[in-house]
Write an enzyme that holds these catalytic residues in place. Structure first.
Site, mmCIF file in Angstrom:
data_model
loop_
_atom_site.group_PDB
_atom_site.id
_atom_site.type_symbol
_atom_site.label_atom_id
_atom_site.label_comp_id
_atom_site.label_asym_id
_atom_site.label_seq_id
_atom_site.Cartn_x
_atom_site.Cartn_y
_atom_site.Cartn_z
ATOM 1 C CB SER A 140 9.401 25.554 28.014
ATOM 2 O OG SER A 140 8.964 26.963 28.158
ATOM 3 C CE1 TYR A 153 14.744 27.305 28.613
ATOM 4 C CE2 TYR A 153 12.553 28.168 27.775
ATOM 5 C CZ TYR A 153 13.272 27.395 28.789
ATOM 6 O OH TYR A 153 12.631 26.865 29.821
HETATM 7 N N1 LIG Z 1 10.516 28.444 35.666
HETATM 8 C C1 LIG Z 1 9.561 28.620 34.702
HETATM 9 O O1 LIG Z 1 9.198 29.599 34.402
HETATM 10 C C2 LIG Z 1 10.005 27.609 33.368
HETATM 11 C C3 LIG Z 1 8.951 27.124 32.379
HETATM 12 C C4 LIG Z 1 9.067 26.501 31.581
HETATM 13 C C5 LIG Z 1 10.171 25.555 31.568
HETATM 14 N N2 LIG Z 1 11.280 25.604 32.680
HETATM 15 C C6 LIG Z 1 12.119 24.549 32.504
HETATM 16 O O2 LIG Z 1 12.010 23.776 33.930
HETATM 17 C C7 LIG Z 1 13.108 23.460 34.240
HETATM 18 C C8 LIG Z 1 13.697 23.419 35.684
HETATM 19 O O3 LIG Z 1 13.800 25.121 35.853
HETATM 20 P P1 LIG Z 1 13.497 25.827 37.207
HETATM 21 O O4 LIG Z 1 12.235 26.888 36.846
HETATM 22 O O5 LIG Z 1 13.192 25.110 38.251
HETATM 23 O O6 LIG Z 1 14.682 26.652 37.459
HETATM 24 P P2 LIG Z 1 15.805 27.076 38.515
HETATM 25 O O7 LIG Z 1 15.067 27.057 39.840
HETATM 26 O O8 LIG Z 1 16.740 27.950 38.054
HETATM 27 O O9 LIG Z 1 16.417 25.623 38.729
HETATM 28 C C9 LIG Z 1 17.080 25.042 37.671
HETATM 29 C C10 LIG Z 1 17.966 23.725 38.069
HETATM 30 O O10 LIG Z 1 18.754 23.301 37.202
HETATM 31 C C11 LIG Z 1 20.098 23.063 37.480
HETATM 32 N N3 LIG Z 1 20.963 23.355 36.865
HETATM 33 C C12 LIG Z 1 21.421 24.540 35.766
HETATM 34 N N4 LIG Z 1 22.589 24.509 35.288
HETATM 35 C C13 LIG Z 1 23.143 22.933 35.631
HETATM 36 C C14 LIG Z 1 24.000 22.381 35.278
HETATM 37 N N5 LIG Z 1 25.083 22.926 34.118
HETATM 38 N N6 LIG Z 1 24.505 21.206 35.618
HETATM 39 C C15 LIG Z 1 23.412 21.077 36.583
HETATM 40 N N7 LIG Z 1 22.537 21.216 36.841
HETATM 41 C C16 LIG Z 1 22.096 22.528 36.253
HETATM 42 C C17 LIG Z 1 20.260 24.155 38.929
HETATM 43 O O11 LIG Z 1 21.257 23.455 39.825
HETATM 44 P P3 LIG Z 1 22.801 24.094 39.931
HETATM 45 O O12 LIG Z 1 22.511 25.431 39.839
HETATM 46 O O13 LIG Z 1 22.779 23.673 41.769
HETATM 47 O O14 LIG Z 1 23.417 23.195 39.163
HETATM 48 C C18 LIG Z 1 18.915 24.042 39.126
HETATM 49 O O15 LIG Z 1 18.448 22.862 40.192
HETATM 50 C C19 LIG Z 1 14.471 23.828 33.192
HETATM 51 O O16 LIG Z 1 14.586 22.807 32.162
HETATM 52 C C20 LIG Z 1 13.562 25.066 32.506
HETATM 53 O O17 LIG Z 1 13.973 25.154 31.104
HETATM 54 C C21 LIG Z 1 10.933 26.615 33.572
#
Ligand SMILES: NC(=O)c1ccc[n+]([C@@H]2O[C@H](COP(=O)([O-])OP(=O)(O)OC[C@H]3O[C@@H](n4cnc5c(N)ncnc54)[C@H](OP(=O)(O)O)[C@@H]3O)[C@@H](O)[C@H]2O)c1
Length: 261
Positions: A140, A153
């Site tokens: 991130s 985080y």
């Molecule tokens: N969105 C942002 O602004 C942002 C910025 C920087 C980095 N990121 C990173 O990008 C990655 C994806 O995030 P996103 O933005 O796409 O968020 P999201 O839309 O909330 O998706 C998160 C995904 O992670 C899965 N997940 C969460 N806990 C889990 C668990 N215990 N076991 C298995 N799967 C799990 C969820 O699936 P289930 O709930 O179905 O398990 C979901 O598919 C993360 O690592 C996040 O830290 C996001």
């Protein structure tokens, strides 16, 4: 392209689901992992129909220490060889450190540090032996930012940024590229899960990216062998302003002057 297979964690939403759509369109077979199996099955159906790829799903909670081994065991039983790993599943808690039950904090560490490292460790030897592999670890822009009060985080994502570069140094000579993908604010369910949607909705548009932009730039970065990628001009400027020594110079310094090699 030959039928390579990509394992994507957190494929039921956001950036992970977008990676699944992108890699399916590129011709990869997929193994999709997350807890919400129904969503994975719907996505698998959509991608199989649209692109004629093979798409397997495996429901797993990555806070369970047994999950990474179970995922790879499933892949082996299905005869799937993992050529591409997207370690994407993640979330951020926002409780005060002392108020959060240890189970919650341990779950964050297991999900975003141990499972990420273990999955890479389980697939990298095969990639190295075959002379081709790609690993994208979701870090991130928080990894470049000052630590946030009470948040694990920023520390977790700093670990992911750092370890990805170490793995890249070791594996690149064998045709395996490892990239830490470091997005800024990206439209997904992340802030709904964190409970910060009301606050982040007030942030200006220029700070936000669509997941498609993040995924495309991340994919191009790993294919080119870039050890980290901050997608988008605004995020690049923010990350650069946070570090007096540019990350690319830190990578070169680390690679060149390691006395422990
Ligand atoms: N969105 C942002 O602004 C942002 C910025 C920087 C980095 N990121 C990173 O990008 C990655 C994806 O995030 P996103 O933005 O796409 O968020 P999201 O839309 O909330 O998706 C998160 C995904 O992670 C899965 N997940 C969460 N806990 C889990 C668990 N215990 N076991 C298995 N799967 C799990 C969820 O699936 P289930 O709930 O179905 O398990 C979901 O598919 C993360 O690592 C996040 O830290 C996001």
């Amino acid at each position: 392209m030959s039928q390579r297979t990509a394992l994507i964690t957190g494929a039921s939403a956001g950036i992970g689901a977008t990676f699944a759509r992108f890699l399916a369109a590129e011709g990869y077979n997929l193994l999709l992992v997350a807890r919400r199996e129904e969503r994975l099955r719907e996505l698998a159906q959509e991608l199989t129909a649209a692109h004629g790829i093979r798409c397997d799903v495996f429901a797993a909670d990555l806070t369970d220490p047994a999950a990474p081994a179970a995922i790879i065991d499933f892949a082996d039983r299905q005869g799937l060889t993992i050529d591409f790993l997207v370690n994407n599943a993640g979330l951020s808690g926002k409780s005060k450190f002392v108020d959060a039950p240890w189970k919650e904090l341990a779950g964050e560490i297991q999900l975003m540090i141990t499972a990420v490292t273990e999955l890479a460790h389980r697939v990298a030897p095969g990639m190295k032996a075959r002379g081709w592999g790609r690993i994208i670890n979701l870090s991130s822009i928080a990894a470049f930012a000052p630590p946030g009060e009470s948040l694990l985080y920023t520390g977790i994502k700093s670990y992911v940024l750092n370890i990805s570069q170490s793995l890249d140094m070791e594996l690149k000579p064998y045709g395996v590229h490892v990239t830490a993908l470091c997005p800024g604010f990206t439209w997904s369910e992340f802030h709904d899960v964190m409970g910060t949607r009301d606050t982040t909705n007030k942030f200006p548009d220029f700070l936000w990216q669509q997941p498609e932009e993040v995924v495309k730039e991340g994919y191009e970065a790993v294919m080119k062998g870039k050890p980290f990628c901050v997608p988008g001009k605004v995020n690049k400027a923010i990350a650069a302003s946070m570090r007096p020594v540019p990350e690319s110079v830190r990578y070169l310094l680390g690679k060149t002057f390691n006395p422990f090699k």
